[in-house]
Design an enzyme around this catalytic site. Structure first.
Site, PDB file in Angstrom:
ATOM      1  N   SER A 149       1.260  -1.557  -0.162  1.00 56.49           N
ATOM      2  CA  SER A 149      -0.070   0.467  -0.151  1.00 56.49           C
ATOM      3  C   SER A 149       0.674   1.032   0.441  1.00 56.49           C
ATOM      4  O   SER A 149       2.532   1.337   0.842  1.00 56.49           O
ATOM      5  CB  SER A 149      -1.043  -0.273   1.318  1.00 56.49           C
ATOM      6  OG  SER A 149      -1.147   1.710   1.336  1.00 56.49           O
ATOM      7  N   TYR A 162      -1.369  -0.782  10.109  1.00 58.69           N
ATOM      8  CA  TYR A 162      -1.959  -0.565   8.836  1.00 58.69           C
ATOM      9  C   TYR A 162      -0.447  -0.679   8.002  1.00 58.69           C
ATOM     10  O   TYR A 162       0.632  -0.728   6.971  1.00 58.69           O
ATOM     11  CB  TYR A 162      -2.687  -1.071   8.356  1.00 58.69           C
ATOM     12  CG  TYR A 162      -3.555  -0.813   6.964  1.00 58.69           C
ATOM     13  CD1 TYR A 162      -3.826  -1.785   6.513  1.00 58.69           C
ATOM     14  CD2 TYR A 162      -3.057   0.368   6.043  1.00 58.69           C
ATOM     15  CE1 TYR A 162      -4.151  -2.218   5.355  1.00 58.69           C
ATOM     16  CE2 TYR A 162      -3.147  -0.242   4.612  1.00 58.69           C
ATOM     17  CZ  TYR A 162      -3.530  -1.752   4.077  1.00 58.69           C
ATOM     18  OH  TYR A 162      -4.130  -1.337   2.855  1.00 58.69           O
TER      19      TYR A 162
HETATM   20  N1  LIG Z   1      -8.755  -0.589  -1.072  1.00 63.73           N
HETATM   21  C1  LIG Z   1      -8.131  -0.142  -0.744  1.00 63.73           C
HETATM   22  O1  LIG Z   1      -7.935   1.434  -2.114  1.00 63.73           O
HETATM   23  C2  LIG Z   1      -6.398  -0.019  -0.719  1.00 63.73           C
HETATM   24  C3  LIG Z   1      -5.895   0.819  -1.391  1.00 63.73           C
HETATM   25  C4  LIG Z   1      -3.764   0.079  -0.933  1.00 63.73           C
HETATM   26  C5  LIG Z   1      -3.917  -1.090  -0.738  1.00 63.73           C
HETATM   27  N2  LIG Z   1      -4.915  -2.126  -0.647  1.00 63.73           N
HETATM   28  C6  LIG Z   1      -4.456  -3.562   0.353  1.00 63.73           C
HETATM   29  O2  LIG Z   1      -5.155  -4.218  -1.294  1.00 63.73           O
HETATM   30  C7  LIG Z   1      -5.772  -5.671  -0.412  1.00 63.73           C
HETATM   31  C8  LIG Z   1      -6.530  -5.910  -1.324  1.00 63.73           C
HETATM   32  O3  LIG Z   1      -7.374  -5.048   0.157  1.00 63.73           O
HETATM   33  P1  LIG Z   1      -9.345  -4.564  -0.081  1.00 63.73           P
HETATM   34  O4  LIG Z   1      -9.601  -2.999  -0.438  1.00 63.73           O
HETATM   35  O5  LIG Z   1      -9.752  -5.335  -2.049  1.00 63.73           O
HETATM   36  O6  LIG Z   1     -10.142  -5.465   0.369  1.00 63.73           O
HETATM   37  P2  LIG Z   1     -11.153  -6.178   1.080  1.00 63.73           P
HETATM   38  O7  LIG Z   1     -11.591  -6.033   2.505  1.00 63.73           O
HETATM   39  O8  LIG Z   1     -12.168  -5.911  -0.011  1.00 63.73           O
HETATM   40  O9  LIG Z   1     -11.389  -7.249   0.274  1.00 63.73           O
HETATM   41  C9  LIG Z   1     -10.047  -8.686   1.242  1.00 63.73           C
HETATM   42  C10 LIG Z   1     -10.546 -10.033   0.961  1.00 63.73           C
HETATM   43  O10 LIG Z   1      -9.651 -10.480   1.982  1.00 63.73           O
HETATM   44  C11 LIG Z   1     -10.444 -11.548   2.649  1.00 63.73           C
HETATM   45  N3  LIG Z   1      -9.263 -11.840   3.368  1.00 63.73           N
HETATM   46  C12 LIG Z   1      -9.681 -11.495   5.417  1.00 63.73           C
HETATM   47  N4  LIG Z   1      -8.635 -11.641   5.839  1.00 63.73           N
HETATM   48  C13 LIG Z   1      -8.576 -12.786   5.709  1.00 63.73           C
HETATM   49  C14 LIG Z   1      -7.761 -13.912   6.021  1.00 63.73           C
HETATM   50  N5  LIG Z   1      -7.135 -14.302   6.928  1.00 63.73           N
HETATM   51  N6  LIG Z   1      -7.513 -15.502   5.159  1.00 63.73           N
HETATM   52  C15 LIG Z   1      -7.825 -14.511   4.090  1.00 63.73           C
HETATM   53  N7  LIG Z   1      -8.636 -14.532   3.266  1.00 63.73           N
HETATM   54  C16 LIG Z   1      -8.519 -13.197   3.867  1.00 63.73           C
HETATM   55  C17 LIG Z   1     -11.931 -11.535   2.959  1.00 63.73           C
HETATM   56  O11 LIG Z   1     -12.042 -12.558   2.675  1.00 63.73           O
HETATM   57  C18 LIG Z   1     -11.432 -10.322   1.489  1.00 63.73           C
HETATM   58  O12 LIG Z   1     -12.186 -11.010   0.194  1.00 63.73           O
HETATM   59  C19 LIG Z   1      -5.442  -5.419   1.147  1.00 63.73           C
HETATM   60  O13 LIG Z   1      -4.115  -6.714   1.194  1.00 63.73           O
HETATM   61  C20 LIG Z   1      -4.974  -3.657   1.217  1.00 63.73           C
HETATM   62  O14 LIG Z   1      -4.606  -4.095   2.029  1.00 63.73           O
HETATM   63  C21 LIG Z   1      -6.241  -1.800  -0.394  1.00 63.73           C
END
Ligand SMILES: NC(=O)c1ccc[n+]([C@@H]2O[C@H](COP(=O)([O-])OP(=O)(O)OC[C@H]3O[C@@H](n4cnc5c(N)ncnc54)[C@H](O)[C@@H]3O)[C@@H](O)[C@H]2O)c1
Length: 268
Positions: A149, A162
């Site tokens: 991130s 985080y």
């Molecule tokens: N959304 C953003 O703006 C953003 C920005 C930067 C980085 N990220 C990173 O991208 C990745 C995805 O984020 P997102 O926004 O799509 O999140 P999201 O909450 O939409 O999806 C996360 C998924 O991970 C699964 N999950 C959670 N804990 C788990 C576990 N212990 N074992 C297996 N699966 C698990 C959940 O069921 C879900 O399907 C993350 O690593 C997040 O830190 C997101």
């Protein structure tokens, strides 16, 4: 899903996407599939053998070693190999180091919240990388792509734990690339900035984030024109396209680095 079959050359590549049932991971899985790869969704919210938009699902809690090994065994049993791992599963709980206003102690970083974020975001990345790297060593190569991130490099008000998990991921990426390069395993990361909403942005998340920033949830800014050089949030498919490229041989000389995808907002 703009990636087309052909140019990337990832047809039939077996790619595990952790956390692939929702948000960025779901778009990554769909993009990979559109480019001809066999995307496997490993997520705690799916059932073994379920299909999501045609992608095979395996139930997995990335923070649990046995669950991770069982997921990897299931994938190898079904497809015979693992060409790439997208270490995407992650959680984010906005918390202040100290609740200086003293109004909402639940939004002060506790040991439990710290442990929850580090278990999924750091231990989960390590466990999945280790189990998949063992398989890739036997095959003679592979790609591990960690979902970092922007906050891992920049820091983020109200999201210090985080952000620290993502800084750890960037560091893992650099070290694992040095350990595994001689075995033809590339290790890299990508770091999204502000993206269109995903499952991560729940009402509870917005309320906690707003408190840490001294405002109400409805006052959280969505006017990105001043803070993001490209003037908009990122599309989830744009991360999907980047990931599809990075796991392909087209990116064959890229390893040990974190690629920003933030509309120009993050520093290098
Ligand atoms: N959304 C953003 O703006 C953003 C920005 C930067 C980085 N990220 C990173 O991208 C990745 C995805 O984020 P997102 O926004 O799509 O999140 P999201 O909450 O939409 O999806 C996360 C998924 O991970 C699964 N999950 C959670 N804990 C788990 C576990 N212990 N074992 C297996 N699966 C698990 C959940 O069921 C879900 O399907 C993350 O690593 C997040 O830190 C997101």
């Amino acid at each position: 899903m703009e990636a087309k079959k052909g140019w990337l050359g990832i047809e039939d590549r077996v790619v595990i996407v952790t956390g692939g049932a929702s948000g960025i991971g779901r778009h990554v899985a769909d993009t990979l599939k559109a480019a001809g790869a066999r995307a496997v969704i490993a997520d705690m919210s799916v059932e073994n053998g379920q299909l999501l938009d045609g992608s095979f699902c395996v139930s997995c809690n990335v923070g649990d070693k046995e669950s991770v090994q069982s997921m990897v065994d299931t994938v190898v049993q079904k497809y015979g190999r693992i060409d790439a791992l997208v270490n995407n599963a992650g959680i984010n709980m906005p918390r202040l180091l100290v609740d200086a206003a003293g109004e909402k102690p639940e939004y002060e970083l506790s040991e439990e919240d710290f442990a929850r974020m580090f278990t999924v975001n750091v231990k989960g990345v390590f466990l999945c990388a280790q189990a998949c790297a063992r398989q890739m060593l036997m095959q003679g190569g592979g790609v591990i792509l960690n979902m970092s991130s922007e906050s891992g490099k920049e820091g983020s008000q109200g999201q210090s734990a985080y952000s620290a998990t993502k800084g750890a991921i960037d560091s893992f990426t650099r070290s694992w690339a040095k350990e595994l390069g001689k075995h033809h395993i590339r290790v890299l990361a990508c770091a999204p900035g502000i993206m269109e909403a995903t499952g991560l942005r729940t009402a509870a998340y917005n309320e906690a984030l707003a408190y840490t920033r001294g405002c109400k949830p409805e006052e959280l800014s969505t006017d990105y024109s001043k803070v993001i050089p490209l003037g908009r949030d990122g599309k989830l498919d744009e991360v999907g396209n980047l990931v599809a490229y990075l796991v392909s041989d087209r990116a064959g000389y890229i390893s040990g680095t974190t690629i920003n995808i933030s509309g120009g907002k993050s520093r290098g």
